[in-house]
Enzyme design. Sequence first.
Site, PDB file in Angstrom:
ATOM      1  N   GLY A  12     -45.401 -44.106  30.998  1.00 58.86           N
ATOM      2  CA  GLY A  12     -44.947 -43.409  29.790  1.00 58.86           C
ATOM      3  C   GLY A  12     -45.949 -42.365  29.328  1.00 58.86           C
ATOM      4  N   GLY A  15     -44.990 -39.595  26.781  1.00 61.90           N
ATOM      5  CA  GLY A  15     -44.576 -39.963  25.425  1.00 61.90           C
ATOM      6  C   GLY A  15     -45.746 -39.843  24.458  1.00 61.90           C
ATOM      7  N   GLY A  18     -48.244 -42.901  25.253  1.00 59.92           N
ATOM      8  CA  GLY A  18     -48.862 -42.802  26.583  1.00 59.92           C
ATOM      9  C   GLY A  18     -49.797 -41.607  26.681  1.00 59.92           C
ATOM     10  N   SER A 109     -43.801 -53.705  19.279  1.00 63.88           N
ATOM     11  CA  SER A 109     -43.581 -53.066  17.972  1.00 63.88           C
ATOM     12  C   SER A 109     -43.583 -54.150  16.898  1.00 63.88           C
ATOM     13  CB  SER A 109     -42.227 -52.368  18.006  1.00 63.88           C
ATOM     14  OG  SER A 109     -41.743 -52.191  16.708  1.00 63.88           O
ATOM     15  N   SER A 110     -43.979 -53.751  15.690  1.00 61.78           N
ATOM     16  CA  SER A 110     -44.019 -54.738  14.600  1.00 61.78           C
ATOM     17  C   SER A 110     -42.633 -55.255  14.230  1.00 61.78           C
ATOM     18  CB  SER A 110     -44.693 -54.131  13.367  1.00 61.78           C
ATOM     19  OG  SER A 110     -43.988 -52.988  12.944  1.00 61.78           O
ATOM     20  N   CYS A 111     -41.567 -54.613  14.725  1.00 61.26           N
ATOM     21  CA  CYS A 111     -40.219 -55.092  14.389  1.00 61.26           C
ATOM     22  C   CYS A 111     -39.843 -56.354  15.160  1.00 61.26           C
ATOM     23  CB  CYS A 111     -39.180 -53.998  14.608  1.00 61.26           C
ATOM     24  SG  CYS A 111     -38.885 -53.622  16.328  1.00 61.26           S
ATOM     25  N   TYR A 138     -33.794 -53.939  20.163  1.00 58.89           N
ATOM     26  CA  TYR A 138     -35.116 -53.467  20.587  1.00 58.89           C
ATOM     27  C   TYR A 138     -36.129 -54.608  20.475  1.00 58.89           C
ATOM     28  CZ  TYR A 138     -39.278 -50.427  20.521  1.00 58.89           C
ATOM     29  OH  TYR A 138     -40.482 -49.827  20.778  1.00 58.89           O
ATOM     30  N   LYS A 142     -38.530 -56.435  23.331  1.00 62.08           N
ATOM     31  CA  LYS A 142     -39.993 -56.462  23.211  1.00 62.08           C
ATOM     32  C   LYS A 142     -40.522 -57.899  23.184  1.00 62.08           C
ATOM     33  CE  LYS A 142     -41.017 -52.107  23.283  1.00 62.08           C
ATOM     34  NZ  LYS A 142     -41.825 -51.581  24.394  1.00 62.08           N
ATOM     35  N   PRO A 165     -47.914 -52.660  17.782  1.00 61.16           N
ATOM     36  CA  PRO A 165     -48.295 -51.632  16.814  1.00 61.16           C
ATOM     37  C   PRO A 165     -47.336 -51.557  15.629  1.00 61.16           C
ATOM     38  CG  PRO A 165     -47.875 -50.677  19.003  1.00 61.16           C
ATOM     39  CD  PRO A 165     -47.372 -52.074  19.013  1.00 61.16           C
ATOM     40  N   LEU A 168     -45.829 -45.811  14.178  1.00 58.09           N
ATOM     41  CA  LEU A 168     -46.815 -44.838  14.687  1.00 58.09           C
ATOM     42  C   LEU A 168     -46.357 -43.412  14.408  1.00 58.09           C
ATOM     43  CD1 LEU A 168     -47.336 -46.546  18.148  1.00 58.09           C
ATOM     44  CD2 LEU A 168     -48.841 -46.697  16.142  1.00 58.09           C
ATOM     45  N   HIS A 181     -38.072 -41.113  14.119  1.00 57.02           N
ATOM     46  CA  HIS A 181     -38.620 -41.973  13.066  1.00 57.02           C
ATOM     47  C   HIS A 181     -38.811 -41.149  11.788  1.00 57.02           C
ATOM     48  CE1 HIS A 181     -39.862 -44.405  16.641  1.00 57.02           C
ATOM     49  NE2 HIS A 181     -39.413 -45.357  15.847  1.00 57.02           N
TER      50      HIS A 181
HETATM   51  O1  GFB Z   1     -39.013 -44.627  10.712  1.00 60.64           O
HETATM   52  P1  GFB Z   1     -37.775 -45.421  10.563  1.00 60.64           P
HETATM   53  O2  GFB Z   1     -36.562 -44.911  11.249  1.00 60.64           O
HETATM   54  O3  GFB Z   1     -38.181 -46.860  11.030  1.00 60.64           O
HETATM   55  O4  GFB Z   1     -37.386 -45.512   8.993  1.00 60.64           O
HETATM   56  P2  GFB Z   1     -38.060 -48.404  10.654  1.00 60.64           P
HETATM   57  C1  GFB Z   1     -38.274 -45.985   8.029  1.00 60.64           C
HETATM   58  C2  GFB Z   1     -37.665 -45.863   6.641  1.00 60.64           C
HETATM   59  O5  GFB Z   1     -37.593 -44.475   6.287  1.00 60.64           O
HETATM   60  C3  GFB Z   1     -36.252 -46.426   6.468  1.00 60.64           C
HETATM   61  C4  GFB Z   1     -36.320 -44.174   5.733  1.00 60.64           C
HETATM   62  O6  GFB Z   1     -36.171 -47.093   5.229  1.00 60.64           O
HETATM   63  C5  GFB Z   1     -35.396 -45.162   6.457  1.00 60.64           C
HETATM   64  O7  GFB Z   1     -34.172 -45.328   5.740  1.00 60.64           O
HETATM   65  N1  GFB Z   1     -36.008 -42.753   5.942  1.00 60.64           N
HETATM   66  C6  GFB Z   1     -35.874 -41.816   4.962  1.00 60.64           C
HETATM   67  C7  GFB Z   1     -35.788 -42.134   7.115  1.00 60.64           C
HETATM   68  N2  GFB Z   1     -35.548 -40.636   5.476  1.00 60.64           N
HETATM   69  C8  GFB Z   1     -35.492 -40.800   6.820  1.00 60.64           C
HETATM   70  C9  GFB Z   1     -35.203 -39.918   7.909  1.00 60.64           C
HETATM   71  O8  GFB Z   1     -34.908 -38.746   7.751  1.00 60.64           O
HETATM   72  N3  GFB Z   1     -35.264 -40.442   9.165  1.00 60.64           N
HETATM   73  C10 GFB Z   1     -35.593 -41.749   9.390  1.00 60.64           C
HETATM   74  N4  GFB Z   1     -35.663 -42.190  10.649  1.00 60.64           N
HETATM   75  N5  GFB Z   1     -35.833 -42.613   8.386  1.00 60.64           N
HETATM   76  C11 GFB Z   1     -37.675 -48.473  13.247  1.00 60.64           C
HETATM   77  C12 GFB Z   1     -37.041 -49.510  14.125  1.00 60.64           C
HETATM   78  O9  GFB Z   1     -37.584 -49.031  12.004  1.00 60.64           O
HETATM   79  O10 GFB Z   1     -39.059 -48.254  13.467  1.00 60.64           O
HETATM   80  C13 GFB Z   1     -37.655 -49.637  15.463  1.00 60.64           C
HETATM   81  O11 GFB Z   1     -35.661 -49.302  14.128  1.00 60.64           O
HETATM   82  C14 GFB Z   1     -39.150 -49.552  15.504  1.00 60.64           C
HETATM   83  O12 GFB Z   1     -37.218 -50.791  16.084  1.00 60.64           O
HETATM   84  C15 GFB Z   1     -39.664 -48.430  14.678  1.00 60.64           C
HETATM   85  O13 GFB Z   1     -39.756 -50.761  15.150  1.00 60.64           O
HETATM   86  C16 GFB Z   1     -41.173 -48.380  14.549  1.00 60.64           C
HETATM   87  O14 GFB Z   1     -39.437 -48.852  10.305  1.00 60.64           O
HETATM   88  O15 GFB Z   1     -37.014 -48.722   9.649  1.00 60.64           O
END
Ligand code: GFB
Length: 314
Positions: A12, A15, A18, A109-111, A138, A142, A165, A168, A181
Site C-alpha cells: 500500500g 496510499g 504506506g 483501525s480504531s473502529c 470494515y 480488520k 490507529p 488519520l 474522511h
Molecule cells: O471521517 P469520518 O467519515 O469517519 O466522519 P468516522 C467523522 C465524523 O465527521 C462523522 C462528520 O460524524 C461525520 O458525520 N462529518 C461532517 C463528515 N462533515 C463530513 C464530511 O463532509 N465528510 C465526512 N466523511 N464526514 C470512519 C469509518 O468513521 O472512519 C471507518 O467509517 C474508519 O471505518 C474511519 O474507522 C477512520 O470516524 O465516522
Amino acid sequence: MMEKDAKIYVAGHRGMVGSAICRALEREGYTRLLTRTHEELDLCRQEQVEAFFAQEKPDYVFLAAAKVGGILANRDAPADFLYDNMILEMNVIHAAWQNRCRKLLFLGSSCIYPRMAPQPIREDSLLTSALEETNEAYALAKISGLKYCAYLNAQYGTDYISAMPTNLYGPGDNYHPTHSHVLPALIRRFHEAKEAGAGEVVCWGTGSPLREFMYVDDLADACLHLMQTYSGSETVNLGTGEELSIRELTELVAGVVGYTGKILWDSSKPDGTPRKLLDVGKLEDLGYHYTTKLKEGIRLTYQDFLAHPVRVER
Ligand code: GFB
C-alpha cells in the site's frame, strides 16, 4: 531490531499511510524497500501474492494496504469493504508466513472496538459488545486480520503484530467529495467555498460526535517504533489521546483554510459512533508520544493540498 539492509515490503505504498511509512523508513536509512503498484500486483489475487512473496521473500512487512473510506463510503458499500479487506489481508499475511517473513505489522483501525466501549478505549475492549453499524463490515475484516496474526503467533510461533490507529490525516489523503474522511472533506469544501466566495458550507451530521486525529507522519514513526520494540498478540492503539467535536474541527479547518462564511449542518447524514478516543497508555509505555499538534498538522495538510492535484479515489 530491523537491520538497515533488511528487505522490507510496504504493502500500500501509494496510499496516505504506506507512503508515510516509506518516508519514515528512508529517513531512518533503510535501503531495501520493496514496493509494488496495484497494476503490478493485485493483493486480492492469491496466486499473484504467493508468486510475489515466493520470489522476493521479504524479511519484514508493513501491511498498510486496505480499502478505506469515510462514513458514507463504509455505510453504502459494506460488501466491498468486507470482501476486499478480508481477501487482501489473508493473502498477504498467509504468504508472509509461508515464506518465513520474520516480522509483520498489520494495521487496522480504531473502529474495531465496540460502539459503546468505555472511553478512552483500551485494547482489551475488543469483542466485548456490538460494533458501530456504519463501519461494521470494515471492522469485521480488520478484527479478522488482527486475529489471524495472533493465531499464527499462537500456533506457529511467528512474530506478527497489529496496531489500531485512530482517525488519520495528512499528505496524500483522498479528497473524494462523498467517500473521503471528514478532515480532507472539510479542507476541500472550505477551500472551494473560499475560492468561489460562497457564504455557506454544509457539513454532515450534528457536529456533536467526538473524534481523535493523528498526523500520518507521526503514525508512521509509531509504526517503526513498534516494529523495533513490540512483540505480542494483543493489538496496540496508535493515537494522540486527545479529542475534539466535529463542530470544533470544522472551525479549526475553516480557520486554517481562511474560510469565513457560515457553517450549516445536514442532520440527514450519519453521525457515526458518538465518541472514539483511544487509550494510548500502552503506546506511551513502549516509548512513543506523538509530536504534530492538530492545527499544525492541518496547516501542513492544506499546504500539501494546494501543492498537488487533488487526489480522488472511489
Ligand atoms: O471521517 P469520518 O467519515 O469517519 O466522519 P468516522 C467523522 C465524523 O465527521 C462523522 C462528520 O460524524 C461525520 O458525520 N462529518 C461532517 C463528515 N462533515 C463530513 C464530511 O463532509 N465528510 C465526512 N466523511 N464526514 C470512519 C469509518 O468513521 O472512519 C471507518 O467509517 C474508519 O471505518 C474511519 O474507522 C477512520 O470516524 O465516522
